[in-house]
Every structure is written in C-alpha cells, then in structure tokens.
Design an enzyme around this catalytic site. Sequence first.
Site, short mmCIF file in Angstrom:
data_model
loop_
_atom_site.label_atom_id
_atom_site.label_comp_id
_atom_site.label_asym_id
_atom_site.label_seq_id
_atom_site.Cartn_x
_atom_site.Cartn_y
_atom_site.Cartn_z
N LYS A 157 7.90 57.97 -0.81
CA LYS A 157 6.58 57.40 -0.48
C LYS A 157 5.45 57.90 -1.38
CE LYS A 157 7.86 56.58 4.35
NZ LYS A 157 9.15 57.24 4.48
N ASP A 216 14.63 46.18 5.88
CA ASP A 216 14.39 47.39 6.66
C ASP A 216 13.69 46.95 7.94
OD1 ASP A 216 13.48 49.78 7.62
OD2 ASP A 216 12.14 50.22 5.96
#
Length: 353
Positions: A157, A216
């Site tokens: 991230k 996802d």
Amino acid sequence: MILAGGFATRLRPLSCSRPKTLFPLVNKPLLQWTFERLANSGVDEAILAVNALTQFYIRQQKPSKCGLKVRFSIDPPKKPLGTAGPIKKAEPLIGHDEPFLVLNGDIFADIDYQNLLNTHKKTNALATMALCRVEDPSCFGVVELCEDDCIKRFIEKPPKGQEPSNFINAGAYVLSPEVFDLIPENRAVSIEREIFPQIAETGRLVGCHVDGLWIDIGKPVEYLEANKLILDSVAHTITNPQQTSAQIRSPVAIDPGVVLGENSIIGPYAIIGQNVKIGKNVTISHSVVFSDAEIADDVTLSGVIVGESARIGRHADIGSGCIIADQAKINENVSMRAGSTVCPAKEISQNIL
Ligand code: GTP
C-alpha cells in the site's frame, strides 16, 4: 494453504455473522469456487488457516470440498497470526518436501496454478507471486520489476502517486520450504510487510503475470461488482424460480426454490439465494439477496445487499447502496437513506434519513 482467518472489517456488518470465504458469489460460497479451481488444477489437498469462529462457520455450512482433502490449522485463541504467522504454524502439516501454494481466501481469481508452480521451479525462486495489473495500485502490494520478472522491490500500500508500477500482488504465491525459516514463530507476522520485502532483497522473489478475472472482495462495492463480473462471465441466466407473472431481465441468478410474486421485475444483475421469498410489485436490480431473506410487496432494491434471513416490510423505501445484515428486519413503510447499513438482527421501525 488458504488464508481464511481474517476479520473482514471492511465488509462489516455483513461479516459480523459470516467469514469472507463464505460470502456467496452468484449463489455459491467463495471458498467453494476456490476448492473447485484447485481441484481442477490437480491439487489434492488444502489446509485452511482459520480462527476458531471461521472454522465453526465452515464446518456448519459444509461447502463442497470438490474431492480435496481439507484440514484446518487454527490461529491461537485471541491471537490472530496475520498473513505469514499461519504459514509458520502449519509448517509440520505442510512439510519441507516441496514448494507449496498459498492463497488469500478472499480473492476470486482465474489463476493458472500449474503455471505459477512451473515458473517457480524454473527460476530457483524462494517465492513466486502471481501479479495482476490494476488501474489504481495504491491499495495493494505493488512490485517493482526487473526485465526478467524478478521483483526488485515489494511495497505494501504505497502512498498514491508513488507506486513503482501497476502490477500488484494477486494474493497467490508459491513458496519454497526455506521461507519457513524467515517467519518468526508464535506472533502475528505480515507476509506483505515483513517477509516479501526481505525475500526481494535476496533477488529470489519472482513475479508471474496472470490474466483473466481477478477480484478482491474486500469492500461491499467490490463484493457487488464481483457478483456482477462473475454473472457476466458465466454469461447466462441461471433461473428456475416458482414463477408467476414476474419479469426476468438477464443476466440474473435466481435459485430454483425462490418464490416470486406477481408483477415483480428481477434483474438485470439480481442474484437471489436459496428459499428467498419475493412479494408482488417488487423490483430488484444490481443487488444480492442472501438465502432465506423475505422481501414484501412494493419494494424496490437497486445496488443493495440483503443478508441471510433478513426481512424487508411492505412498501419500505430502501436507498441505493444500503446494506442490510443477516436477520435484520426493516418494518413496513420505513425509508432508508442511500448508503445506510443495518447491523445483524436489528429491527428498524423508524425512517433513517
Ligand atoms: P480487512 O479487515 O477488511 O482488511 O480484511 P482481512 O484482514 O480479513 O483481509 P486481508 O485482505 O487483510 O487478508 C488477506 C487474507 O489473509 C484474507 O484471506 C484473510 O482471511 C487472511 N488473513 C488475514 N489475517 C489473518 C489472520 O490473522 N489469520 C489467518 N489465519 N488468516 C488471516
């Protein structure tokens, strides 16, 4: 090994009463899609890394194992082990004989596992990671690649705008048994933050590009989108309801036991689970209704998720993007503002404005 013991906080309140792996995707639990794909790829044994509650739900719901031998490896009580700790814990079950496959249980993906394994064997990697390309990589683990697909850097991230590429960790890896030695024992360890960056430094973290569907189901919008994409890829109307004069607008998936009232319009992109009862003049599109829910007359649902055994009363006005968790009850004539969420078993008798 399938990692399936997370808390799915981003899918609350739907995940308060079911683990992410048991969320239905086009009326079949995600875990069952995964088992099917593994079995079709020649895998014969799976270890589910779970916590005690997830194990309980899976045992209770009994998704078909598709011929796989399935064992559980359970995180210690009140001590979740993260995404690498469960791999270390299962070391005695997995053994040191050969490389093994690890999957994030919350991903629906069309990945060729044999190809991943072959790439691993060919490249002398410690870890081989399936990579897919996305528009916005900032919410994922992002890789910087060398020309030979060796992963130079792995960053979980990264801040928006600082991602080294658009290739992300697709949540499927092959690991060599040497990786066990890199994972500390008896504590939560993040494979993304602690282990992959370390392996990248040795030059033995390799990427393997995958095409095909990759989803996802981390957040409710993504969950709805996943259902839509799968419905599109299945490309036909799955229906056989006990139908009256209802109109069906494809693509839809309606379980055979569903009862549909007169003048209802179902679809496009309506996914209606087992034993759902739908009244008269109901319109449902772009929504998922879990099993045993009841939708009374004159209700319109668009972009809504209705949990298992939830009930929506006559003429309730449910805004787009609402999430109604398992066993919640929305009383007659209640208005719910777009994007509202209702916790499991909660009864709503006043407007949510
Ligand atoms: P969020 O709370 O919404 O981020 O979801 P999550 O933690 O359940 O999922 P995340 O995407 O962070 O985790 C990736 C995969 O690892 C998922 O399939 C999780 O079920 C699994 N996982 C995450 N944490 C643990 C854990 O502590 N133990 C086990 N056994 N599995 C885990």
